[in-house]
Design an enzyme around this catalytic site. Structure first.
Site, short mmCIF file in Angstrom:
data_model
loop_
_atom_site.label_atom_id
_atom_site.label_comp_id
_atom_site.label_asym_id
_atom_site.label_seq_id
_atom_site.Cartn_x
_atom_site.Cartn_y
_atom_site.Cartn_z
N ILE A 100 -4.84 -14.68 13.91
CA ILE A 100 -5.82 -15.71 14.22
C ILE A 100 -5.97 -16.63 13.00
O ILE A 100 -6.28 -16.17 11.90
CB ILE A 100 -7.20 -15.08 14.56
CG1 ILE A 100 -7.05 -13.96 15.59
CG2 ILE A 100 -8.19 -16.15 15.01
CD1 ILE A 100 -6.70 -14.37 16.96
N GLU A 133 0.85 -1.20 0.00
CA GLU A 133 0.00 0.00 0.00
C GLU A 133 0.88 1.25 0.00
O GLU A 133 0.61 2.21 -0.70
CB GLU A 133 -0.89 0.03 1.25
CG GLU A 133 -1.98 -1.01 1.28
CD GLU A 133 -2.69 -1.04 2.63
OE1 GLU A 133 -3.91 -1.19 2.65
OE2 GLU A 133 -2.03 -0.92 3.68
N MET A 191 -4.45 -6.69 13.80
CA MET A 191 -3.48 -6.63 14.88
C MET A 191 -3.09 -5.21 15.31
O MET A 191 -2.16 -5.06 16.10
CB MET A 191 -2.22 -7.44 14.50
CG MET A 191 -2.54 -8.90 14.24
SD MET A 191 -1.12 -9.88 13.68
CE MET A 191 -0.08 -9.84 15.12
N GLU A 192 -3.74 -4.19 14.79
CA GLU A 192 -3.28 -2.81 15.09
C GLU A 192 -4.37 -1.78 15.33
O GLU A 192 -4.14 -0.79 16.03
CB GLU A 192 -2.40 -2.28 13.93
CG GLU A 192 -1.14 -3.05 13.65
CD GLU A 192 -1.36 -4.22 12.70
OE1 GLU A 192 -2.43 -4.26 12.04
OE2 GLU A 192 -0.48 -5.09 12.63
N ASP A 223 -8.88 -13.15 4.68
CA ASP A 223 -8.96 -14.57 5.10
C ASP A 223 -10.10 -14.74 6.10
O ASP A 223 -10.66 -13.76 6.58
CB ASP A 223 -7.62 -15.00 5.75
CG ASP A 223 -7.24 -14.10 6.92
OD1 ASP A 223 -6.56 -13.09 6.68
OD2 ASP A 223 -7.65 -14.39 8.05
N GLY A 255 -8.89 -10.53 9.04
CA GLY A 255 -9.57 -11.82 8.91
C GLY A 255 -11.04 -11.65 9.29
O GLY A 255 -11.36 -10.92 10.23
N1 ADE Z 1 -4.76 -9.68 9.41
C1 ADE Z 1 -5.23 -10.34 8.33
N2 ADE Z 1 -5.77 -11.52 8.67
C2 ADE Z 1 -5.62 -11.62 10.02
C3 ADE Z 1 -5.94 -12.62 10.95
N3 ADE Z 1 -6.50 -13.75 10.56
N4 ADE Z 1 -5.63 -12.41 12.25
C4 ADE Z 1 -5.03 -11.26 12.63
N5 ADE Z 1 -4.70 -10.29 11.79
C5 ADE Z 1 -4.99 -10.46 10.48
#
Ligand code: ADE
Length: 260
Positions: free
Chosen positions: A176, A13, A197-198, A221, A80
């Site tokens: 995850i 990005e 995660m942020e 995902d 996710g």
């Molecule tokens: N970023 C993208 N997919 C994720 C997931 N499954 N867990 C945590 N951060 C993510």
């Protein structure tokens, strides 16, 4: 005019956004991060990679606010899916953000950020509304008109009708990748749409400094370990393409607002 801070979770990005930046771009190296200042589609911006995890993203955000005095923060990246209504290739724009791994019981209720008395942070409603409508218009108009991109998304990832959702994004310091974990998150946080995660760390810092912010994520995902996709191909074909397209619309509107 104060700049907009653009925090991206993906190197790809950043590369695409830097490609759009005008010739006035300057790189500032602070705390092992590169902050790029310059104009993006006529708007003064500071672009930076969040790095991974809540501590990294919080540190990045503090610098954006304290060193560069940004007027607002917009955060992009991937996540996710947690909700069953959210699919790979969709976009989630946060209305609120929560740290799903924060648990200081019995001293404080589960998820509550000690001393702030809050368990979630609300994104700025105006920025969020604008980002969300840019995401909708991007998918409906720009992507819909891009035949090769649509063909690639459909053939490679089965993405045919990407949607925009607004709701809760949850963040924690782990990737995850386990169906039981997803089920546990659904049970304890039924409003959660997706996990990354942020975002909640950026939200907490912006809250503490009274800086308006918005967060958007492209779903990469299902967070449950199910059939993996070619992650790098997805980042290129969907996540960074969406982020650039959506931010392009957002910044053009911002420039018009600033000029009015
Ligand atoms: N970023 C993208 N997919 C994720 C997931 N499954 N867990 C945590 N951060 C993510």
């Amino acid at each position: 005019m104060r700049a907009i801070g653009i925090v991206a979770a993906l190197e790809m990005e950043i590369a695409e956004l830097l490609g759009l930046m005008q010739a006035d771009v300057v790189r500032h190296r602070i705390g092992r991060r590169d902050y790029y200042t310059g104009s993006l589609l006529g708007c003064p911006c500071v672009i930076v990679l969040a790095r991974v995890g809540k501590v990294a993203a919080a540190a990045t955000t503090v610098t954006l606010i304290r060193e560069f005095g940004v007027a607002s923060v917009v955060f992009t990246g991937v996540a996710g899916a947690i909700s069953r209504h959210v699919n790979v290739g969709d976009v989630v724009v946060a209305q609120s953000l929560l740290q799903h791994d924060l648990d200081a019981r019995p001293l404080f209720p589960r998820y509550e950020v000690p001393l702030l008395g809050l368990s979630h942070f609300d994104a700025d409603p105006d920025l969020t509304r604008r980002l969300s409508s840019c995401a909708t218009e991007y998918l409906r108009q720009d992507l819909a008109a891009d035949g090769p991109a649509r063909a690639q998304l459909s053939a490679q990832f089965g993405i045919t009708r990407p949607a925009v959702h607004g709701g809760m994004i949850i963040s924690g310091d782990s990737f995850i990748n386990d169906a039981q974990h997803v089920e546990a998150l659904r049970t304890s946080l039924p409003d959660a749409l997706c996990v990354e995660m942020e975002g909640a760390a950026v939200a907490q810092v912006c809250h503490e400094y009274d800086v308006p912010y918005a967060v958007m994520r492209t779903i990469s995902d299902r967070a449950d370990g199910s059939a993996g996709i070619d992650f790098n191909a997805f980042l290129q074909a969907a996540a960074s393409r969406y982020a650039t397209g959506i931010l392009r619309r957002f910044l053009v509107l911002q420039r018009e607002r600033d000029a009015a």
